[in-house]
Design a protein around this motif. Sequence first.
Motif, mmCIF file in Angstrom:
data_model
loop_
_atom_site.group_PDB
_atom_site.id
_atom_site.type_symbol
_atom_site.label_atom_id
_atom_site.label_comp_id
_atom_site.label_asym_id
_atom_site.label_seq_id
_atom_site.Cartn_x
_atom_site.Cartn_y
_atom_site.Cartn_z
ATOM 1 N N LEU A 150 0.822 -1.213 0.000
ATOM 2 C CA LEU A 150 0.000 0.000 0.000
ATOM 3 C C LEU A 150 0.856 1.262 0.000
ATOM 4 C CD1 LEU A 150 -2.894 -0.851 2.499
ATOM 5 C CD2 LEU A 150 -3.170 -0.050 0.153
ATOM 6 N N LEU A 151 1.971 1.224 0.730
ATOM 7 C CA LEU A 151 2.819 2.406 0.833
ATOM 8 C C LEU A 151 3.618 2.681 -0.430
ATOM 9 C CD1 LEU A 151 4.246 2.063 4.471
ATOM 10 C CD2 LEU A 151 2.337 3.481 3.678
ATOM 11 N N THR A 152 3.769 1.667 -1.286
ATOM 12 C CA THR A 152 4.642 1.819 -2.457
ATOM 13 C C THR A 152 3.883 1.668 -3.780
ATOM 14 O OG1 THR A 152 5.212 -0.539 -2.319
ATOM 15 C CG2 THR A 152 6.671 1.015 -1.203
ATOM 16 N N LEU A 153 2.580 1.893 -3.765
ATOM 17 C CA LEU A 153 1.815 1.787 -5.002
ATOM 18 C C LEU A 153 2.269 2.838 -6.010
ATOM 19 C CD1 LEU A 153 -1.868 1.255 -3.788
ATOM 20 C CD2 LEU A 153 -0.401 -0.430 -4.904
ATOM 21 N N PRO A 154 2.474 2.473 -7.256
ATOM 22 C CA PRO A 154 2.788 3.458 -8.292
ATOM 23 C C PRO A 154 1.635 4.449 -8.455
ATOM 24 C CG PRO A 154 3.254 1.233 -9.054
ATOM 25 C CD PRO A 154 2.494 1.098 -7.773
ATOM 26 N N PRO A 155 1.911 5.660 -8.925
ATOM 27 C CA PRO A 155 0.876 6.697 -8.993
ATOM 28 C C PRO A 155 -0.365 6.282 -9.773
ATOM 29 C CG PRO A 155 3.036 7.655 -9.362
ATOM 30 C CD PRO A 155 3.233 6.168 -9.328
ATOM 31 N N ARG A 156 -0.210 5.592 -10.898
ATOM 32 C CA ARG A 156 -1.370 5.256 -11.710
ATOM 33 C C ARG A 156 -2.238 4.189 -11.033
ATOM 34 N NH1 ARG A 156 -3.354 6.451 -16.598
ATOM 35 N NH2 ARG A 156 -4.483 4.837 -17.758
ATOM 36 N N ILE A 157 -1.607 3.202 -10.408
ATOM 37 C CA ILE A 157 -2.387 2.193 -9.688
ATOM 38 C C ILE A 157 -3.086 2.832 -8.487
ATOM 39 C CG2 ILE A 157 -2.205 0.134 -8.248
ATOM 40 C CD1 ILE A 157 -0.206 -0.995 -10.147
ATOM 41 N N ARG A 158 -2.404 3.741 -7.817
ATOM 42 C CA ARG A 158 -3.060 4.434 -6.695
ATOM 43 C C ARG A 158 -4.233 5.268 -7.203
ATOM 44 N NH1 ARG A 158 -1.554 4.968 -1.686
ATOM 45 N NH2 ARG A 158 0.578 4.302 -2.134
ATOM 46 N N GLY A 159 -4.070 5.870 -8.386
ATOM 47 C CA GLY A 159 -5.170 6.644 -8.953
ATOM 48 C C GLY A 159 -6.368 5.771 -9.270
#
Length: 547
Positions: A252-261
Amino acid sequence: MSTWAGQPHVKGSTETMRMILLTCVSVGITFTWGVEMTYCTPYLLSLGLSKGQTSLVWVAGPISGLIVQPIIGVVADESTSKWGRRRPIIVLGSILVAMCLMTLGFTKEIVESLALGPDATRTLTIMLAVLSLYGVDFAINAVSVMSCSRSLVVDTLPIQKQQLGAAWSSRMNSLGHIIGYAMGAIDLVHLFGPRLGDTQFKQLTVIAALGMLLTSGITCWAVTERVLVEARHDPRRAQGRFKVARQIYSTLLTLPPRIRGICNAVFWSWIAWFPFIIYSSTWVGETYFRYDVPASARDSQDALGDMGRIGSMALTVYSTVSFLSAWVLPALIRAPEEETYTHRPPASIAPLVEAIQKHKPDLLAAWTVSNVVFAAAMFFTPFATSFRVATWIVAFCGIPWCVSQWAPITFLGVEVNKLSGSSESAPVGSDAARKSIELLRLEPGAAALEAGAGGHVASTGELSGIYFGILNIYVTVPQFISTMMTGVVFAVLEPGKSPELAGHGGGEHGNLASSASEGPNAIAVCMFLGAVSSLVSAWSTRKLRDL
């Protein structure tokens, strides 16, 4: 690296038949969900619970999703059962679902057989009904995470066929809803007599239990899994007693920006969708009793059945719209993989195909628009003064629901595949390899699964469920937020028992209220508030284009 025995196989002489057999369990799952969504809210209200108390009971769904799915996923990933990693859990989970459904349908009879006092009987009936509902939710979540929409498709199909498997899963889901809601709209007691129970709800729980056992049995019979002989040990991954929690937390802390989006867009959308999924059937039924019920029907002896049938008719239309959308929309929307695919149609129709492809909206635009469309529908719910209008609103939401189930999984799969390519091409120990999200699947060449014709390597799905587990967290947490929101709204607007169902002590056969309730419908207000969250989801989805 992990070692395996055997090859995955799905019975069937054609691809269509193989897909039907592989995804058959989805029909049983969604049939059960349909019965639960349509009847359990009015059933709990008929026992005498207030809407605020009922909203707390529905915390069972998000709790089971948050706890059961990650734990069952890890347990199954490491299982070395000779029957495969998924099938034993599907079988055991389906049996538990059937047992809890039967208990839920015949709760009163079970408690009354104990010959307790009236107060003790009422209290124990409510407790057993709630416990059975929790049992259904926990067990069916275990079956769901192991079935076609997740693990079996990934484990059994080659990578090139996984999107097709997901599409068939969506279609079978919609088919299960159609069957479930259609049966709920039929007067089963009149059709079958009292053989399966003397109320609509009892008969539906019996049919759902049998359907769950049948459909899961067909899928387990048709699918042969590989057997995990020995799981690999990866020193980079969390170990020890709390390895699941640590692994999920670090990811959760290291999700890439697009996956987090993608996860953020799903988060906001589910705050809006959860009240609709849980309460839309009850809302349509209550709208009918408020504005449309004829005087001759006010003394019904099965208010729960009457409300359930009205709600089921609305959800039958909704599921039909969703089912048709699952077939039509993929042909009208440009999927992500089409951006790198060169179409070579026959010369005679090439100009037409090129024109169509040029004007197709992409999936991201469709996802954004679907959130806006759903928000618009929810804004109209407090103003519906006829169950026909309410039915049209619910049915219309079948289109955005189809997109909401298709788009997030597709985009997440695209991003995971990109990360897979970058990590495989990077040297071991390089910065790119360390920074990329580990796909947690078999290394190339390690008992690679061949797809038969064409020799395409299939995804092994060894531990890739963690990414869908992360997405599931973003689906589950909003349900807690939505539950708190609905609880507050119910406490303010309708703090007492349901006037349509509670009747003199909350019996299932209580008479209908003689007049419509005063004030706004609390469920409609909850869905109206959810529309705001859906607009935030549309904004979050739109931002994905810039990430």
